[in-house]
Design a protein around this motif. Structure first.
Motif, PDB file in Angstrom:
ATOM      1  N   LEU A   1       0.800  -1.231   0.000  1.00  0.00           N
ATOM      2  CA  LEU A   1       0.000   0.000   0.000  1.00  0.00           C
ATOM      3  C   LEU A   1       0.837   1.289   0.000  1.00  0.00           C
ATOM      4  O   LEU A   1       0.612   2.163  -0.845  1.00  0.00           O
ATOM      5  CB  LEU A   1      -0.992  -0.029   1.170  1.00  0.00           C
ATOM      6  N   PRO A   2       1.803   1.442   0.917  1.00  0.00           N
ATOM      7  CA  PRO A   2       2.556   2.714   0.915  1.00  0.00           C
ATOM      8  C   PRO A   2       3.297   2.961  -0.395  1.00  0.00           C
ATOM      9  O   PRO A   2       3.565   4.098  -0.754  1.00  0.00           O
ATOM     10  CB  PRO A   2       3.559   2.532   2.065  1.00  0.00           C
ATOM     11  N   ASN A   3       3.615   1.877  -1.107  1.00  0.00           N
ATOM     12  CA  ASN A   3       4.374   2.034  -2.345  1.00  0.00           C
ATOM     13  C   ASN A   3       3.513   2.323  -3.565  1.00  0.00           C
ATOM     14  O   ASN A   3       4.035   2.612  -4.630  1.00  0.00           O
ATOM     15  CB  ASN A   3       5.212   0.774  -2.597  1.00  0.00           C
ATOM     16  N   VAL A   4       2.189   2.195  -3.433  1.00  0.00           N
ATOM     17  CA  VAL A   4       1.340   2.463  -4.597  1.00  0.00           C
ATOM     18  C   VAL A   4       0.549   3.752  -4.433  1.00  0.00           C
ATOM     19  O   VAL A   4      -0.272   4.090  -5.272  1.00  0.00           O
ATOM     20  CB  VAL A   4       0.363   1.291  -4.880  1.00  0.00           C
ATOM     21  N   LEU A   5       0.801   4.475  -3.332  1.00  0.00           N
ATOM     22  CA  LEU A   5      -0.040   5.641  -3.057  1.00  0.00           C
ATOM     23  C   LEU A   5       0.313   6.879  -3.874  1.00  0.00           C
ATOM     24  O   LEU A   5      -0.504   7.774  -4.017  1.00  0.00           O
ATOM     25  CB  LEU A   5       0.005   5.978  -1.566  1.00  0.00           C
ATOM     26  N   GLY A   6       1.532   6.939  -4.421  1.00  0.00           N
ATOM     27  CA  GLY A   6       1.951   8.122  -5.170  1.00  0.00           C
ATOM     28  C   GLY A   6       0.985   8.508  -6.282  1.00  0.00           C
ATOM     29  O   GLY A   6       0.410   9.598  -6.268  1.00  0.00           O
ATOM     30  N   PRO A   7       0.752   7.593  -7.236  1.00  0.00           N
ATOM     31  CA  PRO A   7      -0.189   7.921  -8.314  1.00  0.00           C
ATOM     32  C   PRO A   7      -1.597   8.185  -7.794  1.00  0.00           C
ATOM     33  O   PRO A   7      -2.332   8.983  -8.382  1.00  0.00           O
ATOM     34  CB  PRO A   7      -0.175   6.665  -9.198  1.00  0.00           C
ATOM     35  N   VAL A   8      -1.972   7.528  -6.685  1.00  0.00           N
ATOM     36  CA  VAL A   8      -3.315   7.716  -6.140  1.00  0.00           C
ATOM     37  C   VAL A   8      -3.525   9.170  -5.725  1.00  0.00           C
ATOM     38  O   VAL A   8      -4.591   9.748  -5.934  1.00  0.00           O
ATOM     39  CB  VAL A   8      -3.536   6.767  -4.939  1.00  0.00           C
ATOM     40  N   LEU A   9      -2.485   9.756  -5.170  1.00  0.00           N
ATOM     41  CA  LEU A   9      -2.572  11.147  -4.735  1.00  0.00           C
ATOM     42  C   LEU A   9      -2.887  12.055  -5.925  1.00  0.00           C
ATOM     43  O   LEU A   9      -3.726  12.967  -5.831  1.00  0.00           O
ATOM     44  CB  LEU A   9      -1.240  11.548  -4.096  1.00  0.00           C
ATOM     45  N   VAL A  10      -2.213  11.787  -7.046  1.00  0.00           N
ATOM     46  CA  VAL A  10      -2.458  12.587  -8.245  1.00  0.00           C
ATOM     47  C   VAL A  10      -3.902  12.415  -8.712  1.00  0.00           C
ATOM     48  O   VAL A  10      -4.615  13.386  -8.963  1.00  0.00           O
ATOM     49  CB  VAL A  10      -1.487  12.168  -9.378  1.00  0.00           C
ATOM     50  N   ILE A  11      -4.341  11.156  -8.780  1.00  0.00           N
ATOM     51  CA  ILE A  11      -5.710  10.893  -9.225  1.00  0.00           C
ATOM     52  C   ILE A  11      -6.699  11.563  -8.293  1.00  0.00           C
ATOM     53  O   ILE A  11      -7.683  12.166  -8.734  1.00  0.00           O
ATOM     54  CB  ILE A  11      -5.983   9.384  -9.271  1.00  0.00           C
ATOM     55  N   ALA A  12      -6.438  11.468  -6.999  1.00  0.00           N
ATOM     56  CA  ALA A  12      -7.382  12.028  -6.029  1.00  0.00           C
ATOM     57  C   ALA A  12      -7.518  13.531  -6.225  1.00  0.00           C
ATOM     58  O   ALA A  12      -8.629  14.076  -6.160  1.00  0.00           O
ATOM     59  CB  ALA A  12      -6.925  11.705  -4.612  1.00  0.00           C
ATOM     60  N   THR A  13      -6.399  14.210  -6.466  1.00  0.00           N
ATOM     61  CA  THR A  13      -6.463  15.649  -6.667  1.00  0.00           C
ATOM     62  C   THR A  13      -7.281  15.989  -7.900  1.00  0.00           C
ATOM     63  O   THR A  13      -8.190  16.836  -7.857  1.00  0.00           O
ATOM     64  CB  THR A  13      -5.043  16.219  -6.843  1.00  0.00           C
ATOM     65  N   ILE A  14      -6.959  15.303  -9.005  1.00  0.00           N
ATOM     66  CA  ILE A  14      -7.673  15.598 -10.245  1.00  0.00           C
ATOM     67  C   ILE A  14      -9.140  15.198 -10.113  1.00  0.00           C
ATOM     68  O   ILE A  14     -10.035  15.877 -10.616  1.00  0.00           O
ATOM     69  CB  ILE A  14      -6.979  14.893 -11.424  1.00  0.00           C
ATOM     70  N   ASN A  15      -9.371  14.104  -9.355  1.00  0.00           N
ATOM     71  CA  ASN A  15     -10.744  13.664  -9.150  1.00  0.00           C
ATOM     72  C   ASN A  15     -11.558  14.631  -8.310  1.00  0.00           C
ATOM     73  O   ASN A  15     -12.772  14.737  -8.471  1.00  0.00           O
ATOM     74  CB  ASN A  15     -10.758  12.298  -8.470  1.00  0.00           C
ATOM     75  N   LEU A  16     -10.888  15.310  -7.386  1.00  0.00           N
ATOM     76  CA  LEU A  16     -11.607  16.294  -6.574  1.00  0.00           C
ATOM     77  C   LEU A  16     -12.189  17.353  -7.509  1.00  0.00           C
ATOM     78  O   LEU A  16     -13.362  17.721  -7.394  1.00  0.00           O
ATOM     79  CB  LEU A  16     -10.663  16.926  -5.549  1.00  0.00           C
ATOM     80  N   ALA A  17     -11.358  17.809  -8.441  1.00  0.00           N
ATOM     81  CA  ALA A  17     -11.840  18.782  -9.418  1.00  0.00           C
ATOM     82  C   ALA A  17     -13.011  18.210 -10.216  1.00  0.00           C
ATOM     83  O   ALA A  17     -14.042  18.859 -10.402  1.00  0.00           O
ATOM     84  CB  ALA A  17     -10.708  19.171 -10.358  1.00  0.00           C
ATOM     85  N   LEU A  18     -12.841  16.965 -10.632  1.00  0.00           N
ATOM     86  CA  LEU A  18     -13.870  16.322 -11.448  1.00  0.00           C
ATOM     87  C   LEU A  18     -15.161  16.124 -10.644  1.00  0.00           C
ATOM     88  O   LEU A  18     -16.270  16.299 -11.166  1.00  0.00           O
ATOM     89  CB  LEU A  18     -13.337  14.967 -11.925  1.00  0.00           C
ATOM     90  N   ALA A  19     -15.020  15.758  -9.379  1.00  0.00           N
ATOM     91  CA  ALA A  19     -16.194  15.521  -8.535  1.00  0.00           C
ATOM     92  C   ALA A  19     -16.959  16.823  -8.325  1.00  0.00           C
ATOM     93  O   ALA A  19     -18.191  16.845  -8.347  1.00  0.00           O
ATOM     94  CB  ALA A  19     -15.764  14.929  -7.195  1.00  0.00           C
ATOM     95  N   ILE A  20     -16.211  17.913  -8.128  1.00  0.00           N
ATOM     96  CA  ILE A  20     -16.874  19.208  -7.944  1.00  0.00           C
ATOM     97  C   ILE A  20     -17.641  19.574  -9.213  1.00  0.00           C
ATOM     98  O   ILE A  20     -18.782  20.025  -9.156  1.00  0.00           O
ATOM     99  CB  ILE A  20     -15.827  20.288  -7.585  1.00  0.00           C
ATOM    100  N   ILE A  21     -16.996  19.333 -10.365  1.00  0.00           N
ATOM    101  CA  ILE A  21     -17.675  19.618 -11.635  1.00  0.00           C
ATOM    102  C   ILE A  21     -18.920  18.745 -11.785  1.00  0.00           C
ATOM    103  O   ILE A  21     -19.995  19.216 -12.172  1.00  0.00           O
ATOM    104  CB  ILE A  21     -16.716  19.367 -12.831  1.00  0.00           C
ATOM    105  N   THR A  22     -18.769  17.461 -11.456  1.00  0.00           N
ATOM    106  CA  THR A  22     -19.909  16.551 -11.611  1.00  0.00           C
ATOM    107  C   THR A  22     -21.068  16.958 -10.713  1.00  0.00           C
ATOM    108  O   THR A  22     -22.232  16.966 -11.133  1.00  0.00           O
ATOM    109  CB  THR A  22     -19.474  15.113 -11.294  1.00  0.00           C
TER     110      THR A  22
END
Lengths: 326, 575, 320
Positions: C232-253
């Motif tokens: 888990l700690p080793n796969v979280l890097g890309p997740v952070l990026v997705i989460a940030t971009i997803n926050l924007a997307l979720a607000i838009i949605t």
């Protein structure tokens, strides 16, 4: 190769089957169809007779296969709110949505791909930076807000283009009214098509750029340079082709989702397509329309994905030779 | 007169904090028809010299000083377009990994004709004829037929031949080969080296071969340049440099190369490398946790007995069992390992030697066969307690020091995890004490505990791996290519450490390597594997003196001859 | 064994143990952040908007939900600087006489709340399924990934609409105020989990074959501990990026759904609801009712997207 394609077709059928199941469950179990069809004054006996007539007392599995069999013949039952066959309602609105989606897909691809290639190859040029900044603004503005801004600017303020409707349409087939053949129809499609295509365009552009940057770092590009190949051939012969597989995948997905995103654009521009129909269905809990719309979009999506898979085979020789060297 | 002449080359990579000098004042020259070897360990700057010559330095590298002359013409200051025209036409380049060097989506024919017609004024038909001819020259059978195939239809060795053909498309005056055989098996490696030598003579090209491998230097080159941390430390005729090295770095480097021809007790320490001569803090094993309570009962007969182990991997999945296809990685492999000995497994890639290690340590479940450890059957163990007890006795050291440690954990936590998990210590302070001792014992020092793996070099990381393996107090250690990712000088240190630990702790070892020379130094008995089968098992000296199986003979014949290498250090060591 | 990269990997440990703070202050991440002015600006904007939304009751000049403060006589007052403007209403008022600035601040609260909650929901669901799918493999993997594939057939917005429609079908329109926001969060979150699952699965497949995981297995550590503690700690890097971009997307949605009239009820207007209300007055020249909430939404999403973009480049070592 044959194995790959047949596996993909099987997968597509599974997807359609699952979607049909979901759509049937919706149709059958969300809200009581009988309640939706009759008035308050109907007696329990009449209701029971209706249930019997609709086959709602049959085993669920029988009902499911009856539903699928109906769907294959474009019979999706009657709309609760319009009391008309769903197939007719959707059929009448389908051309508008397809034309809008087609126009915006063309717009997205024709601009998105060259911009992506350009920004991928010229990472530091000022034009790339402009493209990237604009694209970031593009994905940050919600589609409906872009539509509102367009209407405010081009329809209300400048009064260049119409703000709603399809303009004049011409019937070219029993079920097909096209807006492509009249001046007012073409004028009417400009704003909605750009609004709808803008988001997909930026995504395609950013994706191609990322893939380009990725491929430019691979060993075989380095080796191509070491052989003295000019940029032109490194970029367009070796790099571009290698970016195509992921690009086609995502582009396929994006084009598929244009149909769904059309719901928003159609609402903003009051475009008489099936997106508006679906939205009304959601607001009025008109389950048969929702279920049919679900099936239809899934079908379009699956077809696009199959085309994508065929393109893979054309592009990638590793898929063409049946089980190459291990 | 030399074709390629590099004078005072200094290459720098400026970064935010400082300027990294990858090569410093390097002088080299090559004559037509001769091969110059550039040898050094990682970080020596040898690839940088090659990349600078061909004008493909990676960003943000730049030539800070010096000149490069090709046949009397200065080329380091050419504009990019003239430099591009030079590449492939007058200087050819060969890279390390043949699997990624070719465009996977274009045929060999396309790539060859494209390159030929770029540099030579030939028609399409003439270019094709030339391409077929080139493939023939580099030893590709049926070139007429195979030319229209895609790269994935060629094996690794064949692809490297295609890469060589591509480099020779326009008859360049100079060919630079950057680790051309590193990614290949020994048998393929020997063929490619032979091919390169032949082509160099036939075509009268000047060749620069960049490598870390002393064997390649000894077999192939006329001259050799030894680089260390960006500096050219020694330069001369290969025979002379290898036979009587002058610079202390070259001396220790050559001494550290495992010798296939003699067995030594310990490898000579490469004292030139800084940071290697750290004295270990010796702990008294008899009273220490590590040595104490090693309450393993002695076993009669072999400690590990493997019989008829078969392992299959699914290569094509299907819902119907009869449509599934398998690759047989191990085919009825059986051997015994006795307490206290080191058993070696040697073979080329794909021979199944690593699979054996993974079956024994429980990472893979075999399709058939048995493995008894200390009298207990391993493959059918179900009881959780028994499984854990078995795991504790058997640990493994892996190949890649960069992936074998979790980069998000501190070294203390990495080494402490097995102790805590198996509840081998009662208090936290006891655990910490043990971790400190272990780190000291493998030569790292206590300060290492608070750091993260990325703060260490490859050799140091391998020491951490060893400390982690020792933390369960095992009696059996599986070493899967423990040094093949390390520089030769570091390899010597790690192998010595393993030998020391074995002596102290009475460890039994399964030692897996592709390198016969290393195997010879480490093992009491050796098994030779190919295509998932164990071909022969012999005592080490017997195997090298009188190999039984034809494949063993072939492997032995392929070993680079080290006859020219200096023996001075070695003799000191033996004396 | 190659020395293509000009690092000093062969050298001794570069720095003695430094404090975590010192390491952070000297890190490339912080440096790349500070050297990008636009990113710093985006961060300040995001933080500022979030704080303003969080403390809306303290910051906003009016409470748009307090009927006592609203007068229909104040309806559709233009913003400051235009004719008929009222100094009390900086950005003007909407059709019911609510102060637009206050409405935007309170609306942003709802937009952000729905955004964060749905991202958290999607992330937890997606990371767990991706981790299991990648680590366990085999049939489990096949099933989870087929579900993901089927779900990808439906774009987020369509899925969210469907779920909303189904919810209305099941619950009827009673108590819409209470469940609408939760249904919204659920439907947006559910439509985004696939991305996390696929990314995490991909990284897990890579990490699983790394030798540190095998080392942990050789020690005897059970799979679920390995998954959580090591992978888990080793796969979280890309997740952070997705989460940030997803926050924007979720607000838009969320804004889109509210604009379409199936999102939050109009008693608790989010930014999307405000734009929907304003849209009706666009043609009569009262543009501010739609445009100001729209701009607020755009600035918020743009700032978050800029952060996500920077994060992706900064965490991708290959791009540096």
């Amino acid at each position: 190769m044959f194995g790959f394609i047949s596996r993909r077709i099987a997968m597509a059928l599974v997807v359609m089957f699952v979607v049909a199941l979901i759509s049937f469950l919706l149709f059958r179990f969300v809200g009581d169809p009988v309640n939706q069809m009759v008035g308050v004054e109907t007696t329990p006996e009449q209701r029971e007779a209706l249930r019997q007539r609709l086959g709602l007392n049959d085993p669920v599995l029988t009902q499911f296969f009856r539903y699928i069999w109906g769907a294959v013949q474009f019979d999706f039952g009657n709309s609760y709110q319009f009391k008309q066959p769903v197939a007719d309602l959707i059929g009448r609105r389908l051309p508008a949505t397809l034309e809008l989606s087609f126009a915006s897909a063309i717009f997205a691809l024709l601009l998105g791909i060259p911009m992506g290639v350009y920004t991928g190859l010229n990472r530091d040029s000022w034009l790339s930076k402009v493209f990237l900044s604009v694209s970031l603004v593009g994905i940050s503005l919600p589609t409906f807000f872009i539509g509102i801004l367009f209407i405010f600017l081009f329809s209300v303020t400048l009064q260049w283009l119409p703000s709603f409707g399809r303009g004049e349409v011409v019937q070219i087939a029993p079920f097909w009214d096209t807006g492509f053949l009249t001046a007012s129809g073409l004028k009417a499609i400009i704003l909605p098509a750009i609004t709808l295509g803008l988001y997909q365009m930026t995504l395609i552009m950013r994706l191609i750029r990322a893939e380009m940057l990725e491929v430019m770092r691979t060993d075989h590009i380095k080796f191509a340079r070491a052989r003295g190949l000019p940029n032109r051939s490194v970029y367009y012969v070796h790099a571009l082709k290698n970016t195509m597989v992921p690009v086609i995948t995502i582009t396929g997905l994006q084009l598929g989702s244009i149909i769904a995103f059309a719901i928003i654009t159609e609402t903003v521009f009051q475009w008489p397509g099936m997106g508006i129909l679906f939205l009304q269905a959601v607001q009025n809990v008109d389950i048969p329309i929702m279920a049919a719309y679900l099936l239809l979009t899934a079908f379009i999506f699956v077809v696009i994905n199959l085309i994508v898979d065929l393109l893979y085979v054309v592009i990638d020789p590793r898929l063409r030779t049946e089980r190459g060297r291990a | 007169m030399s074709i390629l002449d590099i004078r005072g080359l200094t290459v720098q990579f400026p970064s935010r904090k400082d300027v990294f000098t990858a090569s410093r004042n390097v002088n080299l020259s090559v004559d037509a028809g001769k091969i110059l070897g550039v040898v050094g360990e990682s970080g020596a700057g040898k690839s940088t010299v090659g990349n600078a010559t061909i004008g493909l330095l990676e960003h943000p590298g730049r030539i800070a000083e010096g000149e490069i002359h090709l046949d009397g013409q200065r080329i380091d200051n050419l504009d990019p377009e003239s430099m591009r025209k030079l590449r492939g036409k007058r200087i050819g380049m060969i890279f390390q990994d043949p699997l990624t060097s070719l465009d996977p989506l274009q045929t060999i024919e396309f790539q060859l004709i494209e390159t030929i017609r770029l540099h030579l004024p030939l028609s399409k038909e003439e270019a094709r004829a030339r391409a077929v001819d080139l493939l023939n020259q580099v030893g590709i059978p049926n070139p007429e037929e195979r030319i229209s195939q895609y790269p994935h239809q060629f094996s690794g060795g064949m692809r490297q031949r295609v890469v060589i053909a591509l480099a020779l498309c326009a008859d360049p005056e100079v060919v630079i080969a950057d680790e051309p055989t590193t990614a290949l098996d020994v048998s393929i490696q020997a063929q490619i080296l032979k091919l390169m030598k032949r082509l160099c003579e036939e075509k009268n090209v000047a060749m620069v071969v960049i490598t870390h491998d002393m064997g390649v230097i000894a077999d192939l080159t006329d001259h050799v340049a030894v680089m260390y941390r960006g500096d050219l430390v020694e330069y001369g005729e290969s025979r002379q440099v290898l036979g009587a090295p002058k610079h202390p770095y070259t001396q220790s480097l050559i001494a550290a190369v495992p010798r296939p021809d003699v067995k030594v007790h310990r490898f000579p320490q490469v004292d030139y490398i800084e940071g290697s001569a750290k004295p270990f803090k010796q702990i008294d094993i008899s009273t220490h946790w590590l040595g104490k309570a090693r309450d393993y009962k002695p076993v009669d007969g072999p400690l590990l007995s493997v019989k008829d182990i078969t392992m299959k991997f699914l290569t094509k999945d299907s819902w119907f069992p009869k449509n599934r296809e398998y690759f047989t990685a191990l085919d009825k492999v059986g051997f015994d390992i006795y307490a206290g000995e080191t058993f070696g497994l040697v073979g080329e890639s794909g021979s199944g030697k690593s699979t054996v290690a993974r079956v024994i340590t429980g990472l893979y479940h075999p399709a058939g066969g048995t493995a008894h450890f200390a009298g207990q059957e391993l493959t059918s163990l179900k009881d959780k307690k028994q499984v854990l007890a078995m795991r504790r006795q058997m640990q493994m050291i892996f190949q890649d020091p960069f992936s074998s440690l979790n980069s998000r954990m501190r070294v203390r936590d990495i080494v402490a995890e097995p102790i805590k998990f198996h509840k081998l210590a009662s208090t936290n302070s006891e655990v910490n004490q043990i971790v400190d001792d272990l780190l000291e014992h493998v030569g790292l020092g206590v300060a290492a505990a608070a750091k993260f793996p990325h703060e260490f070099s490859g050799g140091q990381r391998q020491r951490i791996s060893i400390a982690r393996a020792l933390a369960t107090r095992p009696r059996f250690l599986v070493c899967d290519e423990p040094t093949s990712a390390l520089d030769v000088s570091i390899q010597a240190q790690i192998l010595n450490l393993l030998k020391d630990l074995q002596d102290e702790l009475g460890l039994t070892m399964l030692f897996i390597s592709h390198d016969l020379a290393v195997i010879r130094q480490m093992c009491n008995r050796i098994g030779v594997m190919r295509h998932g089968q164990l071909l022969e098992v012999s005592e080490t000296e017997e195997l090298f003196d009188t190999p039984k199986h034809a494949y063993t003979k072939e492997l032995l014949s392929l070993m680079p001859s080290m006859e020219g290498l200096s023996r001075s250090n070695l003799e000191e060591e033996l004396a | 064994m190659t020395d293509n990269t000009p690092t000093v990997s062969g050298s001794e440990v570069s720095a003695a143990s430094r404090s975590a703070l010192a390491r952070f202050l000297d890190s490339d991440l912080l440096h790349s952040f500070l050297s990008s002015k636009i990113t710093v600006l985006a961060a300040i904007t995001t933080l500022g908007l979030m704080l303003a939304a969080l403390f809306a009751p303290l910051v906003a000049p009016f409470n748009p939900f307090d009927l006592a403060q609203i007068s229909i006589l104040d309806a559709r007052i233009p913003p400051i600087g235009m004719e008929w403007s009222d100094p009390r209403y900086l950005l003007g008022t909407d059709d019911q006489g609510r102060d637009l600035l206050s409405g935007i601040l309170y609306g942003m609260r709802i937009s952000l709340a729905v955004g964060f909650l749905s991202v958290a929901f999607a992330a937890v669901l997606g990371i767990s399924l991706g981790l299991i799918s990648g680590y366990v493999g085999g049939r489990t993997d096949a099933i989870i990934m087929r579900i993901a594939e089927v779900q990808l057939t439906f774009p987020a917005i369509l899925l969210a609409l469907l779920i909303d429609g189904i919810a209305s079908g099941i619950f009827g329109n009673i108590d819409r105020e209470t469940w609408a926001i939760w249904i919204l969060t659920f439907s947006i979150g559910l439509s985004f989990w696939v991305q996390y699952a696929r990314t995490v699965r991909g990284s897990t497949l890579v990490e699983k074959n790394k030798e540190y995981v095998q080392a942990a297995r050789v020690i005897g550590i059970p799979a679920w501990i390995i998954m959580i503690r090591h992978v888990l700690p080793n796969v979280l890097g890309p997740v952070l990026v997705i989460a940030t971009i997803n926050l924007a997307l979720a607000i838009i949605t969320e804004a889109t759904l509210s604009f379409l009239g199936v999102g939050v009820p109009s008693t608790q207007p989010s930014l999307g609801t405000l734009i929907r209300i304003g849209n009706d007055f666009l043609f009569s020249g009262e543009w501010w009712i739609a445009i100001f909430p729209g701009l607020a939404l755009a600035i918020l999403v743009l700032a978050v997207n800029l952060l996500g973009d920077w994060l992706r480049d900064a965490l991708n070592p290959k791009l540096r």
